[in-house]
Motif scaffolding. Structure first.
Motif, PDB file in Angstrom:
ATOM      1  N   ASP A  70      -7.194  -4.310   3.595  1.00  0.00           N
ATOM      2  CA  ASP A  70      -8.416  -5.066   3.814  1.00  0.00           C
ATOM      3  C   ASP A  70      -8.148  -6.258   4.733  1.00  0.00           C
ATOM      4  OD1 ASP A  70     -11.046  -5.629   3.660  1.00  0.00           O
ATOM      5  OD2 ASP A  70     -10.904  -6.815   1.814  1.00  0.00           O
TER       6      ASP A  70
ATOM      7  N   ARG B  30      -0.768   4.331   0.832  1.00  0.00           N
ATOM      8  CA  ARG B  30      -1.367   5.256   1.795  1.00  0.00           C
ATOM      9  C   ARG B  30      -1.737   4.542   3.083  1.00  0.00           C
ATOM     10  NH1 ARG B  30      -2.921   9.601   2.445  1.00  0.00           N
ATOM     11  NH2 ARG B  30      -4.779   8.949   3.587  1.00  0.00           N
TER      12      ARG B  30
ATOM     13  N   LYS C  81      -6.379   0.645   8.299  1.00  0.00           N
ATOM     14  CA  LYS C  81      -6.390   1.912   7.574  1.00  0.00           C
ATOM     15  C   LYS C  81      -5.186   1.987   6.648  1.00  0.00           C
ATOM     16  CE  LYS C  81      -8.911   4.432  11.113  1.00  0.00           C
ATOM     17  NZ  LYS C  81      -8.820   5.411  12.201  1.00  0.00           N
TER      18      LYS C  81
ATOM     19  N   SER D  35       0.831  -1.204   0.000  1.00  0.00           N
ATOM     20  CA  SER D  35       0.000   0.000   0.000  1.00  0.00           C
ATOM     21  C   SER D  35       0.863   1.250   0.000  1.00  0.00           C
ATOM     22  CB  SER D  35      -0.951  -0.001   1.190  1.00  0.00           C
ATOM     23  OG  SER D  35      -0.455   0.773   2.236  1.00  0.00           O
TER      24      SER D  35
ATOM     25  N   GLU E 194      -5.183   0.162   3.536  1.00  0.00           N
ATOM     26  CA  GLU E 194      -5.612  -0.398   2.243  1.00  0.00           C
ATOM     27  C   GLU E 194      -5.224  -1.861   2.080  1.00  0.00           C
ATOM     28  OE1 GLU E 194      -3.936   2.214  -0.680  1.00  0.00           O
ATOM     29  OE2 GLU E 194      -5.298   3.849  -0.174  1.00  0.00           O
TER      30      GLU E 194
END
Ligand code: ADP
Length: 488
Positions: free
Chosen positions: A134, A63, A130, A61, A132
């Motif tokens: 999942d 972000r 938080k 990720s 990304e």
């Protein structure tokens, strides 16, 4: 046993990067948890050396909420396992030469507070789903001060997940000047003696000790010891206050890495029934360290950080007696400049008996275990200690001080324990020259005068089983308790 999702937070993991026992634990406990059907991922900083060794790295990720956009999360696998690995990639903080905590000259990195605060924020983002990914862990298992801020940052979210904090060494606090608290922009509720403040400064380890749902340390004896002023490093009051949340779980060891029958670092393999290879390894070790190739002198080994904790001054103090009794000693380690210099000086003075290698070498560490007759660990304190456990499996009789994990893993040889075939080593009580020397003398005299008993000590030691399976089950119980107590 219920299946949990576990985020295992560590600042080092074998074989990617290692300065001590934490790396060995982080390199083997997650796989043992996986074998117990747990969904576990490791997260650690993307140090330069670790990036090179990690397998199949991909972007996980870009972000993470609350983390600067320049920080990326990379995903791969821990080499030799199927355990998923997340690396917090912030080149400004982690892509540099030198060690994980120190520069190439052996000084702490000046921005350690910033480095591990950033790491903690990234871990917190992952823990709260938080980032990304999942993926939502229900347990966040932190280790030592480098991840100490994580339980503190997670404290406002008690219902989401539980945190566990394991102390591998209470002596290292991650202590910084108070001004860092502001410059790191930590939430104001974390300040104060009930938070991260410690004697007017900022303590990262307190984040774990104050805020984690459960605290563990790496041996039952150390869990008791750290509640006393002598071993508590100023934190015994806090630990007593949280005593109901504190437990000790002995480290396991990875017998795939530490098995004299298959060890790729050894020239000659051996097992409990075929010990000839050990004698050959002894000769090879003597040659490698430039000691005379002789079978009669007992060969003592020591591998470790050369710091006061490990009783290196005590070892230095018995060197004249070792030489007088025709005992050989090989030492591998690095640490305090003073100890390094004094050991090298001793080796120069006694080239037939003392040999020292300053540095870090996985191969030499294995060869010392494989070739030495006895292993010295006169630690002032020892949260668990791994080398005495490796020594047992390698038929290298440990001489240890009765403290922490050393007390929990080595059975002193005296009439009763020898008769019961329980004895595995030589244990002494006080961190003093006379005590260490008496224990060493006892070992030497059995080695020289009672070969049958010596063989029995070796065999009993080699049969001990400190594999992770049992300890992993204790961690599962700990996670269960943490889930029940979360946020309380
Ligand atoms: P600590 O974590 O306090 O350093 P442990 O006994 O728990 O002590 O773990 C130390 C680990 O690091 C062991 O695996 C040991 O073999 C290894 N080690 C320590 N110093 C060295 C060195 N100089 N070279 C190779 N391995 C080392």
């Amino acid at each position: 046993m219920a299946s949990n999702t576990i985020l295992f937070v560590t600042s080092e993991v074998y074989p990617l990067i290692k300065t001590g026992g934490l790396a060995d634990v982080a390199g083997s406990l997650p796989a043992a948890l996986k074998a117990q059907r747990q969904d576990v991922r490791i997260i650690m900083p993307a140090y330069r050396g670790a990036m090179r060794k990690a397998e199949k790295l991909g972007f996980a990720s870009f972000r993470m909420e609350g983390v600067p956009e320049t920080v990326r999360l990379l995903e791969g696998r821990l080499p030799g396992t199927s355990v998923r690995l997340l690396l917090v990639d912030s080149p400004a903080h982690f892509d540099r030469p030198g060690g994980p905590y120190m520069d190439p000259d052996g000084h702490d990195w000046a921005d350690n507070a910033e480095r591990f605060a950033l790491f903690a924020r990234a871990v917190t983002a992952v823990a709260l789903n938080k980032a990304e990914l999942d993926w939502q862990p229900d347990i966040v298992h932190c280790n030592d001060w480098q991840s100490g801020l994580v339980p503190a940052l997670l404290a406002p979210y008690p219902k989401r997940l539980s945190s566990v904090f394991t102390v591998h060494n209470l002596a290292y606090h991650g202590f910084f000047e108070a001004a860092k608290f502001q410059s790191l922009k930590l939430p104001s509720y974390l300040w104060g003696v009930d938070g991260l403040e410690f004697h007017g400064g900022l303590s990262f380890i307190k984040g774990g000790l104050v805020f984690a749902d459960m605290i563990s340390t790496v041996s039952p004896t150390y869990a008791e010891e750290i509640r006393t002023p002598h071993f508590g490093h100023g934190l015994d009051g806090l630990l007593n206050h949280r005593a109901e949340r504190l437990t000790g779980i002995l480290n396991g060891v990875d017998y795939k890495q530490w098995n004299p029958a298959k060890d790729p670092h050894l020239k000659h393999h051996y097992d409990i029934h075929h010990l000839a290879g050990k004698a050959r390894n002894k000769q090879q070790l003597q040659t490698q360290f430039g000691l005379p190739q002789r079978t009669s002198p007992p060969l003592l080994g020591l591998v470790g950080r050369l710091v006061e904790q490990k009783g290196i001054d005590l070892v230095l103090s018995i060197i004249p007696q070792l030489v007088r009794h025709d005992v050989q000693l090989v030492i591998l380690g690095s640490g305090d400049k003073r100890f390094q210099a004094e050991l090298q000086q001793a080796a120069k003075l006694h080239p037939g008996h003392i040999a020292v290698h300053i540095g870090f070498s996985e191969t030499l560490a294995h060869r010392i275990e494989g070739g030495a007759d006895m292993f010295l660990m006169p630690s002032r304190f020892e949260p668990c200690g791994l080398n005495q456990i490796y020594s047992l499996r390698y038929g290298t009789v440990p001489i240890v001080r009765r403290t922490g994990g050393l007390a929990d893993t080595v059975v002193d040889a005296h009439d009763e324990t020898i008769a019961q075939k329980r004895a595995t080593g030589f244990v002494f009580d006080h961190a003093a020259h006379d005590d260490l020397w008496r224990a060493t003398q006892r070992a030497i005299s059995v080695f020289r005068g009672q070969p049958k008993i010596w063989q029995q000590l070796i065999a009993t030691g080699m049969r001990q089983d400190f594999s992770w399976k049992q300890s992993a089950k204790h961690y599962l119980e700990l996670y269960q308790t943490a889930l029940e107590k979360r946020g309380g």
